[in-house]
Design a protein around this motif. Structure first.
Motif, PDB file in Angstrom:
ATOM      1  N   ARG A 241       0.853  -1.197   0.000  1.00 48.42           N
ATOM      2  CA  ARG A 241       0.000   0.000   0.000  1.00 48.42           C
ATOM      3  C   ARG A 241       0.883   1.241   0.000  1.00 48.42           C
ATOM      4  N   PRO A 242       0.381   2.341  -0.560  1.00 43.52           N
ATOM      5  CA  PRO A 242       1.217   3.537  -0.726  1.00 43.52           C
ATOM      6  C   PRO A 242       1.743   4.066   0.603  1.00 43.52           C
ATOM      7  N   LEU A 243       3.007   4.472   0.610  1.00 44.78           N
ATOM      8  CA  LEU A 243       3.589   5.097   1.781  1.00 44.78           C
ATOM      9  C   LEU A 243       3.055   6.519   1.915  1.00 44.78           C
ATOM     10  N   LEU A 244       3.015   7.006   3.139  1.00 46.29           N
ATOM     11  CA  LEU A 244       2.331   8.256   3.428  1.00 46.29           C
ATOM     12  C   LEU A 244       2.891   9.459   2.676  1.00 46.29           C
ATOM     13  N   TYR A 245       4.205   9.574   2.618  1.00 46.49           N
ATOM     14  CA  TYR A 245       4.826  10.810   2.164  1.00 46.49           C
ATOM     15  C   TYR A 245       4.984  10.869   0.650  1.00 46.49           C
ATOM     16  N   THR A 246       5.579   9.840   0.067  1.00 48.66           N
ATOM     17  CA  THR A 246       5.858   9.849  -1.368  1.00 48.66           C
ATOM     18  C   THR A 246       4.814   9.121  -2.194  1.00 48.66           C
ATOM     19  N   GLY A 247       4.020   8.249  -1.573  1.00 48.07           N
ATOM     20  CA  GLY A 247       3.078   7.441  -2.312  1.00 48.07           C
ATOM     21  C   GLY A 247       3.693   6.204  -2.936  1.00 48.07           C
TER      22      GLY A 247
END
Length: 344
Positions: A192-198
């Protein structure tokens, strides 16, 4: 005119000469706790600024820890209450270590609270400390002895669940663990996408941001370590900055507090880095972060506002780097102070 983001691409974080020079002068390691008996040729005046919102459950422990610091010099403690609905302001108003207590009548957010505290501060260095962070007794000296006009000193936090730190202070007498901070040991989610960079990872990662970037040295010139970059390492739960530099860039952007949670410290970090400051970690400066009783609910509420605050951050990064804002900052804060209640 270049943007703030473009400006970061031209800034290094080569702080080795600074840390080695300090070690040669003091005779102790950069990451070693500083003895209170260490003769210090130049100790900077320090102001601790604590934004506080409904932290009555832990504020006594936070302030007691500040009172118990092994620091031989006076430092001021400014608590800015962000319209709390519990006993926060009453606790701050009677604690002997607190020098100034200010109450904002309507909730404005941590960015505004920190700005007001910065405006009132008299120290050359401002230590931003969250109202739920308990410090070991050497940390104030660690910071005051190492602070300069050109450095951002970053500490770390060890999270303690509410049930563990309530009902007794025994656990707070132990040493917090550096590895408990996600900037030190990081296990990002997979798929799943990471918070900062996606970015989406397709396999587990044994992340070691602090070690793998050589104490943030390798994060200069806008480089990243997966989801981390240098501005994101500036976490004002425990971070010390030169007051004059904060004023020069206009302080924290108050809009973050109106939108929701997060990113105001990352943005301040980006502004200070673009202005030429170095970001240097202090591995020995680790505090206990004391969870509230409804930590899970609060975390979900914070995450819900994250997309909006992240969008605000990237909008600002596309603007020119702020500078020359000291006079406007102080004018704005003076006007805002007239609306606040000064209790001490």
């Amino acid at each position: 005119m270049s943007t703030l983001h473009e400006g970061l691409l031209h800034r290094n974080n080569f702080h080795t000469s600074s840390t080695r020079s300090w070690e040669a002068t003091s005779g102790i390691g950069w990451h070693e706790p500083t003895p209170s008996s260490l003769p210090l040729a130049a100790v900077r005046a320090l102001s601790v600024v604590i934004p506080a919102r409904n932290v009555g459950y832990c504020l006594p422990a936070v302030l007691d820890a500040l009172e118990g610091q092994h620091h031989r010099y006076r430092f001021e403690v400014i608590v800015v209450d962000d319209a709390s609905t519990d006993a926060t302001v009453a606790i701050a108003a009677v604690h002997p270590i607190v020098t100034t207590v200010l109450r904002i009548p309507e909730r404005a957010g941590a960015a505004t609270a920190r700005n007001l505290g910065t405006a009132l501060a008299r120290g050359q260095t401002v230590l931003y400390l969250d109202g739920d962070m308990v410090l070991p007794p050497h940390v104030i000296t660690d910071i005051a002895a190492r602070a300069t006009d050109t450095t951002v000193l970053v500490g770390f936090r060890h999270n303690l669940p509410y049930d563990l730190h309530q009902g007794g202070r025994r656990v707070l007498a132990e040493h917090p663990d550096l590895a408990a901070d996600h900037r030190v040991v990081w296990r990002p989610p997979v798929g799943r996408p990471l918070l900062y960079t996606g970015i989406t990872l397709d396999k587990p990662l044994d992340g070691r941001p602090l070690d793998h970037t050589h104490d943030f040295l390798d994060l200069g010139y806008g480089r990243r370590y997966v989801d981390w970059d240098l501005p994101r390492m500036v976490v004002t739960a425990l971070a010390a900055v030169p007051r004059a530099a904060v004023l020069e860039v206009g302080g924290f952007d108050p809009e973050f507090g109106r939108i929701g949670w997060g990113m105001e410290d990352t943005y301040l970090g980006a502004c200070l880095i673009a202005a030429g400051l170095l970001v240097i970690p202090l591995r020995q400066a680790v505090g206990f972060h004391l969870d509230p009783p409804d930590a899970d609910r609060q975390w979900q509420h914070k995450l819900a506002s994250w997309p909006a605050t992240l969008a605000r951050y990237w909008d600002l990064m596309r603007c020119p780097a702020p500078s020359g804002r000291s006079r406007a900052f102080m004018s704005d804060m003076t006007e805002l102070l007239h609306t606040c209640e000064v209790l001490r």
